[in-house]
Scaffold this active site. Structure first.
Site, short mmCIF file in Angstrom:
data_model
loop_
_atom_site.label_atom_id
_atom_site.label_comp_id
_atom_site.label_asym_id
_atom_site.label_seq_id
_atom_site.Cartn_x
_atom_site.Cartn_y
_atom_site.Cartn_z
N LYS A 80 33.80 108.17 47.72
CA LYS A 80 34.47 108.80 46.58
C LYS A 80 35.98 108.82 46.83
O LYS A 80 36.41 109.03 47.98
CB LYS A 80 33.93 110.23 46.43
CG LYS A 80 34.42 110.98 45.20
CD LYS A 80 33.75 112.36 45.09
CE LYS A 80 34.20 113.13 43.88
NZ LYS A 80 33.53 114.44 43.73
N SER A 155 31.19 115.53 39.27
CA SER A 155 32.35 114.67 39.28
C SER A 155 32.19 113.38 40.09
O SER A 155 32.97 112.45 39.91
CB SER A 155 33.53 115.45 39.85
OG SER A 155 33.31 115.77 41.21
N SER A 179 28.61 118.66 42.08
CA SER A 179 29.15 117.34 41.78
C SER A 179 28.49 116.15 42.48
O SER A 179 28.74 115.02 42.12
CB SER A 179 30.64 117.29 42.09
OG SER A 179 31.34 117.68 40.96
N1 GLN Z 1 31.11 120.52 37.13
C1 GLN Z 1 31.71 121.32 38.16
C2 GLN Z 1 33.16 121.57 37.83
O1 GLN Z 1 33.67 120.92 36.96
C3 GLN Z 1 31.52 120.65 39.46
C4 GLN Z 1 32.71 120.30 40.23
C5 GLN Z 1 32.42 119.75 41.58
O2 GLN Z 1 31.36 120.01 42.18
N2 GLN Z 1 33.38 119.02 42.13
O3 GLN Z 1 33.77 122.43 38.39
#
Ligand code: GLN
Length: 488
Positions: A80, A155, A179
């Site tokens: 990532k 994400s 995420s």
């Molecule tokens: N959907 C969550 C957010 O937008 C997850 C973010 C994450 O785990 N990086 O905060």
């Protein structure tokens, strides 16, 4: 699809090390697959073709000369784009870090390098990991390989898609509020978030430091166990990283004994789960999963966690507060984007951020700054911390009655681009981040329109070995066929 791409991660390691398969052939096949499919799904922001092929050839020479193989010798991995690799760009999918070059390796990267893994490319993500669809990336949209009209989730959508579409055997992501596990379940792969403090966060672009953990994507549970084994362990550069015994999780993954283990397992289902509106196909699939576990001997009990109702609010307040502190380092002076239109110092701070950060990032900075403000600190932030402790206590109590907490991975199946997910969609996953517990999502079937569905197991802190075991047992009885790949 090339047969070599279907060899599961663990077998691939064995076959490369025994000389049965050449790392060069593996990497060539993956590079070709990425080149052929990336324009359709947008999983990768960058491909390291030349270097990966050189490293693969180097691993093959090492094996031919009889040298001992490292743990992930010659195996390609997708990383990532918020994890630092020395000398390489790291954008976090933000315009702010467009030209940023990492000055050092993240600890996980150091560990993967000494295991001789190959970083084949950088995967797309929501900007600074803020989002659940990979649509907030400043560079690229990532599509779900099972149907490219649907989102990949996020994400870490790029990493999920890369594994799901057979572009890499496994990939790394970061999980602050689901995420890794949410896109994994949308794309039909295994997503694992370790216990907080098991894997070092050093060298990872922080989102919310008290939630962030690096997680893994793989086609099967064994792959995640393998990858995690390389990365765990104390790191003096991450003060919350615990001195945990260095074990190889793969040694604990045995289909027969993991299935037998179900006879002595108590699985808790929070009764609050039924308060949420869930896609019908998700609840049907989940009920089926519960029945299968019961049939194989697991005792299913109901548990009560009244604080579940606070989870979305708690997450938002604490996460945004931490975001506003972490993103403060992006001031346009030290590194990253600098506005050329500023008239004075304050203007430079403001314009550098205004011109380079996306809407979602700005929104979170504003909200985080608001809840930390003198007037709101006690009312919002401090209150949220107290309720977080309450939630942790209720979950600790629940683990006196059961070994795992079981739920659907998400309330919804992936949606089409432009449609929005419910705010609570990832609630069962976020609980693990709020409480520092390990969680794993395992594909559990498909909807009628052929979109993947997943379930989530959450264990007590540092029970990651057991979590892999139950996940492996479930994988064996799941309706999802791990040998099936999306057609692209
Ligand atoms: N959907 C969550 C957010 O937008 C997850 C973010 C994450 O785990 N990086 O905060």
């Amino acid at each position: 699809m090339d047969e070599i791409l279907k060899v599961k991660a663990d077998d691939l390691c064995k076959k490369i090390c025994s000389g049965e398969i050449k790392s060069l052939d593996v990497v060539k096949a993956y590079v070709a697959r990425i080149k052929r499919t990336n324009s359709k799904v947008g999983a990768f922001l960058k491909l390291n073709e030349k270097k990966s092929l050189e490293q693969a050839a180097c691993s093959d020479r090492k094996i031919e000369s009889g040298e001992k193989c490292d743990f992930l010798e010659g195996i390609p991995i997708g990383i990532k784009d918020n994890i630092m690799i020395k000398g390489e760009s790291m954008t976090s999918a933000s315009k702010y870090l467009e030209n940023y070059v990492s000055p050092y390796d993240a600890t996980v990267i150091e560990k993967l390098k000494s295991a001789s893994a190959i970083f084949i490319g950088r995967t797309n993500m929501d900007e600074f990991a803020m989002g659940g669809s990979t649509e907030t990336s400043a560079y690229l949209k990532t599509a779900n390989p099972w149907n490219v009209e649907y989102i990949a989730g996020g994400s870490s959508g790029g990493s999920a898609v890369a594994v799901s579409a057979g572009m890499v055997p496994f990939a790394l992501g970061s999980d602050t509020g689901g995420s890794v596990r949410q896109p994994a379940s949308f794309c039909g792969v295994v997503g694992y978030k370790p216990s907080y403090g098991l894997i070092s966060r050093y060298g990872v672009c922080a989102l919310a430091s008290s939630f962030d953990q690096i997680g893994t994507f793989s086609k099967d549970v064994r792959g995640s166990a393998l990858l995690a084994s390389v990365m765990i362990g104390k790191d003096y550069r991450d003060s919350v990283c615990e001195p945990i015994e260095q074990i190889n999780y793969v040694n604990y993954i045995d289909d027969d004994s993991n299935l037998k283990m179900l006879k002595n397992v108590k699985i808790g289902i929070p009764k609050q789960l039924f308060n949420y509106r869930m896609d019908t196909e998700i609840s049907e699939n989940f009920n089926k999963a519960v029945n299968k576990l019961r049939f194989l001997g697991a005792e299913i009990i109901e548990i009560d966690i009244p604080s579940y109702k606070y989870v979305p609010a708690l997450y938002k307040v604490i996460m945004c507060a931490e975001v506003s502190a972490n993103i403060a380092t992006f001031d346009g002076l030290r590194y990253g984007y600098r506005s050329q239109n500023a008239k004075n110092l304050n203007d430079e701070y403001a314009k550098s951020r205004a011109e380079s950060l996306g809407y979602e990032v700005k929104k979170r900075i504003l909200f985080g700054t608001y809840v930390l403000g003198a007037k709101n600190y006690h009312r919002c932030y401090n209150q949220a911390l107290k309720v977080r402790t309450l939630l942790i206590n209720q979950i600790t109590d629940a683990y006196r009655k059961c070994d795992f907490i079981f739920s659907p991975a998400t309330l919804q199946v992936s949606v089409k681009f432009g449609e929005t997910l419910l705010e609570e969609c990832d609630i069962f996953l976020i609980v693990a981040n709020l409480t520092g517990l390990p969680g794993i999502t395992v594909p559990s079937g498909f909807t009628n329109s052929d979109m993947p569905v997943g379930v989530h197991f959450m264990g007590s802190r540092f029970s990651d070995v057991k979590l892999f075991q139950i996940a492996n047992a479930f994988e064996k009885i799941s309706d999802f066929d791990v040998n099936k790949y999306p057609e692209l």
